[in-house]
Design a protein around this motif. Structure first.
Motif, PDB file in Angstrom:
ATOM      1  N   UNK A  26       0.818  -1.212   0.000  1.00 28.55           N
ATOM      2  CA  UNK A  26       0.000   0.000   0.000  1.00 28.55           C
ATOM      3  C   UNK A  26       0.853   1.264   0.000  1.00 28.55           C
ATOM      4  N   UNK A  27       2.128   1.141   0.403  1.00 25.02           N
ATOM      5  CA  UNK A  27       3.005   2.317   0.437  1.00 25.02           C
ATOM      6  C   UNK A  27       3.516   2.662   1.830  1.00 25.02           C
ATOM      7  N   UNK A  28       3.231   1.824   2.801  1.00 27.04           N
ATOM      8  CA  UNK A  28       3.596   2.111   4.188  1.00 27.04           C
ATOM      9  C   UNK A  28       5.116   2.245   4.353  1.00 27.04           C
ATOM     10  N   UNK A  29       5.853   1.298   3.812  1.00 27.20           N
ATOM     11  CA  UNK A  29       7.312   1.309   3.986  1.00 27.20           C
ATOM     12  C   UNK A  29       7.944   2.492   3.257  1.00 27.20           C
ATOM     13  N   UNK A  30       7.460   2.820   2.079  1.00 28.15           N
ATOM     14  CA  UNK A  30       7.973   3.980   1.339  1.00 28.15           C
ATOM     15  C   UNK A  30       7.810   5.248   2.176  1.00 28.15           C
ATOM     16  N   UNK A  31       6.643   5.401   2.782  1.00 23.17           N
ATOM     17  CA  UNK A  31       6.386   6.573   3.617  1.00 23.17           C
ATOM     18  C   UNK A  31       7.367   6.607   4.795  1.00 23.17           C
ATOM     19  N   UNK A  32       7.577   5.472   5.442  1.00 21.47           N
ATOM     20  CA  UNK A  32       8.490   5.416   6.581  1.00 21.47           C
ATOM     21  C   UNK A  32       9.922   5.744   6.155  1.00 21.47           C
ATOM     22  N   UNK A  33      10.316   5.251   4.986  1.00 18.12           N
ATOM     23  CA  UNK A  33      11.681   5.490   4.526  1.00 18.12           C
ATOM     24  C   UNK A  33      11.901   6.973   4.197  1.00 18.12           C
ATOM     25  N   UNK A  34      10.869   7.620   3.731  1.00 16.63           N
ATOM     26  CA  UNK A  34      10.983   9.057   3.452  1.00 16.63           C
ATOM     27  C   UNK A  34      11.111   9.832   4.768  1.00 16.63           C
ATOM     28  N   UNK A  35      10.285   9.471   5.750  1.00 15.96           N
ATOM     29  CA  UNK A  35      10.292  10.203   7.017  1.00 15.96           C
ATOM     30  C   UNK A  35      11.543   9.918   7.846  1.00 15.96           C
ATOM     31  N   UNK A  53      -4.841   7.920  16.640  1.00 12.52           N
ATOM     32  CA  UNK A  53      -5.444   8.243  15.348  1.00 12.52           C
ATOM     33  C   UNK A  53      -4.888   7.284  14.314  1.00 12.52           C
ATOM     34  N   UNK A  54      -5.665   7.073  13.271  1.00 13.06           N
ATOM     35  CA  UNK A  54      -5.214   6.153  12.237  1.00 13.06           C
ATOM     36  C   UNK A  54      -5.421   6.753  10.849  1.00 13.06           C
ATOM     37  N   UNK A  55      -4.557   6.338   9.937  1.00 13.22           N
ATOM     38  CA  UNK A  55      -4.760   6.645   8.525  1.00 13.22           C
ATOM     39  C   UNK A  55      -4.911   5.309   7.821  1.00 13.22           C
ATOM     40  N   UNK A  56      -5.960   5.163   7.032  1.00 11.42           N
ATOM     41  CA  UNK A  56      -6.117   3.945   6.245  1.00 11.42           C
ATOM     42  C   UNK A  56      -5.467   4.188   4.895  1.00 11.42           C
ATOM     43  N   UNK A  57      -4.569   3.298   4.503  1.00  8.57           N
ATOM     44  CA  UNK A  57      -3.829   3.505   3.262  1.00  8.57           C
ATOM     45  C   UNK A  57      -4.047   2.327   2.321  1.00  8.57           C
ATOM     46  N   UNK A  58      -4.275   2.654   1.049  1.00  5.82           N
ATOM     47  CA  UNK A  58      -4.343   1.619   0.016  1.00  5.82           C
ATOM     48  C   UNK A  58      -3.869   2.221  -1.302  1.00  5.82           C
ATOM     49  N   UNK A  59      -3.074   1.454  -2.032  1.00  7.91           N
ATOM     50  CA  UNK A  59      -2.561   1.889  -3.331  1.00  7.91           C
ATOM     51  C   UNK A  59      -1.928   3.279  -3.267  1.00  7.91           C
ATOM     52  N   UNK A  60      -1.158   3.552  -2.217  1.00  9.53           N
ATOM     53  CA  UNK A  60      -0.432   4.806  -2.125  1.00  9.53           C
ATOM     54  C   UNK A  60      -1.250   6.013  -1.717  1.00  9.53           C
ATOM     55  N   UNK A  61      -2.542   5.804  -1.430  1.00  7.75           N
ATOM     56  CA  UNK A  61      -3.401   6.930  -1.042  1.00  7.75           C
ATOM     57  C   UNK A  61      -3.960   6.705   0.351  1.00  7.75           C
ATOM     58  N   UNK A  62      -4.095   7.794   1.096  1.00  6.56           N
ATOM     59  CA  UNK A  62      -4.821   7.707   2.360  1.00  6.56           C
ATOM     60  C   UNK A  62      -6.309   7.725   2.057  1.00  6.56           C
TER      61      UNK A  62
END
Lengths: 306, 245
Positions: free
Chosen positions: A40-49, A200-209
């Protein structure tokens, strides 16, 4: 105070859009969950942050620092536990912890208080090589190593994937204790049932929240009529419910099936008559409140199952 | 008819007994849930049943063959799918099916029909020529399952097949499992999702190498006075002496 700010972050890998225009903030001492399936893009987001990967566009700050300009400061202030076990397999438990403490210019003794609860559980095995630890213990050691320099933000990428329900609960108990020490925690997980443990949560799928909110608000805002239905023959029930014209979606949820309805004119009594007519026995129908998993399935638009 | 029989099956590694005298039977067409915490001995037990590891003591029969003496015929009569799908990313969908059909020794003239049958069952007719690496994760998983049973095995072993998969795909995957069971294929499945334990005909729960409970989900919930399988699991697994070791 906003400890993590993310504005319009996008990142592509070739033709694959891994993240599309992601924006959110995380507050101090908050457990912010990023909930979504593999890919979904979770790891990409973490690597950027964590300053390990550059975004194609957008801005982000961690603990007040820019992820591009101030990457050195950020690296001193964060703890990162990647999804893949990345400690030194050939070093012992204690040696691994020492390496991480030394790299961050500190000692185990100095921040022992922070890791004490967790470390005590693996201390009996401190002379064992990390590679020879069980999955649950590896997780605990990785968490200690990520905490030893007293970070202000902790990034945990799928700490519970493939972990049994008991160890998962242990890990969440630890996170809730860390939160009390004002550490901001960003955690990703594919397990929907862990969402309720986040602030709080963000639901992520296919690179989008799909949505960002508190778990309670998210489930409250579920706008479909949702029933749980049971009978003595659950697999036949699944097919029969899907055939009903007023049933919009129908999915198995453990011991019951959850259905959403096309319109509100159908009553549980009418549904019961329909099912009895098809030979079902032991029918139980009750309107229920949505879980985060119901919300995810609804928002991700996966209604092809009808 | 039983397609899996284990009698006091035991496996030790040095002084550590990973699987400790487990006995159970699985009937044809049954969906058998094999639960336990990490390190409880599930993988070791599955490896023995698949003919990949010899038991230290005890007996086991899979698809009528002795796991100790006849590992090769066992391998021909079972399918296996783990979390990591064994598909070739650089091959097309039909090429993957073709490859596995060949490996499992399906006669050349049946492979075409078999390929069409799988594509149709999965609704993949239009993706026949797509490279596997371009498929969404959930599709790969369904394809993996289909190639694991391309040879219509008596039994398919699924080791945490739904880890990390999105909620809708996870459920669609279980519908494939039901479908396979309806066609008489016995399903032996491990999972960490306790809602999935409810979908099994019978469930065993392993703690420290032993089977501590084995029954239908309904009976287990009654026996442990629990609301759901999650509670049953917690009551049993908490008793582990190894404590995650």
């Amino acid at each position: 105070m906003k400890v993590v700010t993310v504005q319009n972050i996008s990142r592509n890998f070739g033709k694959v859009e891994a993240l599309k225009d992601i924006s959110f903030d995380a507050n101090e001492g908050e457990i912010f969950g990023i909930i979504g399936p593999d890919g979904a893009g979770k790891t990409t987001l973490f690597r950027i942050l964590t300053t390990l990967l550059l975004a194609d566009s957008g801005k982000a700050t961690v603990d007040g620092f820019d992820v591009i300009k101030d990457y050195k400061q950020i690296r001193n202030r964060i703890g990162y536990m990647p999804g893949r076990f990345s400690l030194y397999q050939d070093l012992t438990v204690e040696e691994n912890l020492k390496v991480f403490a030394t790299v961050f210019n500190t000692t185990i003794e100095k921040n022992y208080d922070l890791i004490k609860d967790i470390y005590q559980q693996i201390e009996p095995f401190k002379t064992r090589r990390a590679g020879a630890l069980s999955g649950g213990m590896k997780q605990k050691l990785a968490l200690c190593c990520a905490l030893i320099h007293k970070p202000s933000v902790l990034f945990l990428d799928e700490p519970t994937t493939g972990v049994d329900p008991i160890s998962r609960k242990d890990l969440w108990d630890m996170l809730i204790r860390l939160k009390k020490q004002k550490i901001t925690i960003l955690v990703s997980t594919p397990y929907m049932d862990e969402a309720s443990l986040c602030d709080r949560i963000a639901l992520i799928q296919d690179g989008r929240f799909l949505k960002i909110d508190t778990p309670a608000a998210m489930t409250r805002e579920f706008d479909k009529i949702l029933w749980s239905v049971q009978s003595d023959t659950m697999s036949k029930l699944l097919a029969d419910l899907r055939r009903h014209k007023k049933v919009k979606t129908c999915f198995a949820f453990g011991e019951t099936h959850h259905i959403t309805l096309e319109d509100s004119t159908l009553t549980p009594g009418e549904m019961k008559n329909y099912l009895t007519g098809l030979g079902h026995t032991g029918i139980e129908i009750s309107p229920i409140a949505a879980s985060v998993e119901d919300c995810f399935m609804d928002l991700s638009g996966n209604q092809t199952e009808k | 008819m039983n397609v899996i029989t284990a009698e006091n099956l035991t496996k030790s590694f040095g002084s550590f007994t990973a699987v400790d005298h487990i006995s159970f039977e699985v009937a044809q067409g049954e969906i058998f849930g094999f639960l336990g915490a990490n390190g409880a001995g599930k993988t070791t037990a599955i490896r023995m049943l698949c003919g990949l590891s010899k038991p230290t003591s005890g007996k086991g029969f899979v698809a009528g063959f002795d796991i100790r003496k006849q590992p090769e015929p066992i391998k021909a009569n079972i399918g296996y799918l783990s979390q990591k799908f064994a598909l070739y990313e650089d091959l097309k969908v039909w090429e993957n099916i073709r490859l596995y059909a060949g490996i499992y020794g399906i006669p050349e003239k049946e492979i075409g029909r078999k390929t069409d049958e799988i594509l149709q069952r999965l609704g993949f007719e239009n993706e026949k020529n797509v490279l596997v690496k371009a498929l969404p994760l959930g599709w790969k998983q369904k394809l993996s399952f289909s190639v694991a049973i391309v040879h219509d095995p008596r039994i398919v072993f699924l080791d945490e097949p739904t880890s990390g998969v999105d909620p809708a795909t996870r459920r669609q995957f279980w519908e494939l499992i039901y479908d396979a069971a309806d066609r008489g294929i016995t399903v032996f499945v491990t999972t960490h999702y306790m809602d999935e334990a409810e979908y099994c005909n019978r469930v065993s729960i392993m703690v420290d190498g032993r089977i501590q409970a084995l029954d239908t989900p309904k009976n287990l919930k009654q026996q442990f006075d629990a609301k759901n399988m999650d509670q049953v699991f917690h009551q049993l697994a908490r008793k582990s002496k190894l404590n995650g070791e």
